[in-house]
Design a protein around this motif. Sequence first.
Motif, PDB file in Angstrom:
ATOM      1  N   THR A  56       6.612  -2.589  10.422  1.00 50.48           N
ATOM      2  CA  THR A  56       5.637  -1.284   9.958  1.00 50.48           C
ATOM      3  C   THR A  56       5.335  -0.576  11.381  1.00 50.48           C
ATOM      4  OG1 THR A  56       5.139  -2.461   8.126  1.00 50.48           O
ATOM      5  CG2 THR A  56       3.734  -0.772   8.744  1.00 50.48           C
ATOM      6  N   THR A  60       3.066   2.598  11.933  1.00 49.28           N
ATOM      7  CA  THR A  60       1.923   3.760  11.442  1.00 49.28           C
ATOM      8  C   THR A  60       1.801   5.005  12.528  1.00 49.28           C
ATOM      9  OG1 THR A  60       0.611   2.003   9.993  1.00 49.28           O
ATOM     10  CG2 THR A  60      -0.385   4.178  10.375  1.00 49.28           C
ATOM     11  N   LYS A  73       8.753  13.466   4.640  1.00 50.46           N
ATOM     12  CA  LYS A  73       8.699  13.787   3.139  1.00 50.46           C
ATOM     13  C   LYS A  73       9.903  14.051   2.518  1.00 50.46           C
ATOM     14  CE  LYS A  73       4.041  15.510   2.761  1.00 50.46           C
ATOM     15  NZ  LYS A  73       3.006  16.723   2.542  1.00 50.46           N
ATOM     16  N   LYS A  85      -0.999  11.007   8.560  1.00 55.18           N
ATOM     17  CA  LYS A  85      -0.925   9.813   8.628  1.00 55.18           C
ATOM     18  C   LYS A  85       0.539   9.335   7.780  1.00 55.18           C
ATOM     19  CE  LYS A  85      -2.440   4.956   7.125  1.00 55.18           C
ATOM     20  NZ  LYS A  85      -3.567   4.235   6.663  1.00 55.18           N
ATOM     21  N   VAL A 118       3.007   6.000   7.342  1.00 54.52           N
ATOM     22  CA  VAL A 118       3.382   4.604   7.276  1.00 54.52           C
ATOM     23  C   VAL A 118       5.017   4.465   6.978  1.00 54.52           C
ATOM     24  CG1 VAL A 118       3.088   2.383   6.257  1.00 54.52           C
ATOM     25  CG2 VAL A 118       1.285   3.877   6.492  1.00 54.52           C
ATOM     26  N   CYS A 153       9.707   6.221   5.323  1.00 50.70           N
ATOM     27  CA  CYS A 153       8.204   6.654   5.133  1.00 50.70           C
ATOM     28  C   CYS A 153       7.872   6.198   3.663  1.00 50.70           C
ATOM     29  CB  CYS A 153       8.025   8.192   5.234  1.00 50.70           C
ATOM     30  SG  CYS A 153       6.374   8.424   4.914  1.00 50.70           S
ATOM     31  N   VAL A 154       6.910   5.215   3.370  1.00 59.43           N
ATOM     32  CA  VAL A 154       6.138   4.570   2.430  1.00 59.43           C
ATOM     33  C   VAL A 154       4.965   5.131   1.780  1.00 59.43           C
ATOM     34  CG1 VAL A 154       7.826   2.725   2.369  1.00 59.43           C
ATOM     35  CG2 VAL A 154       5.625   2.759   3.332  1.00 59.43           C
ATOM     36  N   GLU A 155       4.397   5.630   2.865  1.00 58.07           N
ATOM     37  CA  GLU A 155       3.035   6.405   2.613  1.00 58.07           C
ATOM     38  C   GLU A 155       2.637   7.521   3.465  1.00 58.07           C
ATOM     39  OE1 GLU A 155      -1.573   5.005   3.335  1.00 58.07           O
ATOM     40  OE2 GLU A 155      -0.016   3.536   3.005  1.00 58.07           O
ATOM     41  N   HIS A 156       2.336   8.758   2.897  1.00 57.56           N
ATOM     42  CA  HIS A 156       1.608   9.534   3.845  1.00 57.56           C
ATOM     43  C   HIS A 156       0.385   9.968   3.165  1.00 57.56           C
ATOM     44  CE1 HIS A 156       3.223  12.737   0.976  1.00 57.56           C
ATOM     45  NE2 HIS A 156       4.454  11.909   0.774  1.00 57.56           N
ATOM     46  N   GLU A 157      -0.595  10.565   4.059  1.00 55.63           N
ATOM     47  CA  GLU A 157      -1.517  11.119   3.673  1.00 55.63           C
ATOM     48  C   GLU A 157      -2.371  12.198   4.656  1.00 55.63           C
ATOM     49  OE1 GLU A 157      -6.160   8.827   3.475  1.00 55.63           O
ATOM     50  OE2 GLU A 157      -4.558   7.568   4.182  1.00 55.63           O
TER      51      GLU A 157
END
Length: 192
Positions: free
Chosen positions: A2, A4, A159, A178, A180, A186-190
């Motif tokens: 992982t 980040t 994305k 952010k 991850v 990419c499994v998470e974006h914020e």
Amino acid sequence: MTTTIYVVRHGQAEHNAAGVYGGLDDTALTKEGIVDAEVVASKLKSIHFDTVYSSNLQRASMTAGIIISHSGFIGKIVEIKELREIDFGNYSGRDRKLPYTDFPDEFKKKLDFVIPGGESYRQLWDRVIPFLKSILCQDGTILISCHGGPIRAIKSYFKNLPFEEHLKDKIPHKMVYKFVIEDGVCVEHEEF
């Protein structure tokens, strides 16, 4: 594995305050820009960074320096020229509205449009994304301090959206992006 990645835009620089394109002009942060960087630093103060990358333009490296001064990071900021802002060529130092007037059908609409004396957004993509891919094999937490153009490319890449859809995105000075990444995806974006 992982990874980040936290991506930030530099604080307000002299050219931003003047309402002109900075591009590769190496302008410093204004007093407001230092406050911008302090705001971002407060958002990230609890994050332990394993690696910190910055554009080699002083507005981005100054921002990274302010952020890490609050984070406990003891390493060195790695300055990367591929993270520089797009080269606005003949439009650097000139009013931000001028390219829209001179090239209403091309500017920030066509990836292959080369700004006279500068570069196209495709050329920006072609230098930012290979660098980004090269760090995805790093396990840990990374900070990238750069500019609006590279951030638009990074957002588009993670994305999985066409870059041209992000060319006009507003990239605030105090925003943190952010991402991850697990095994290259990419499994998470914020955004905060």
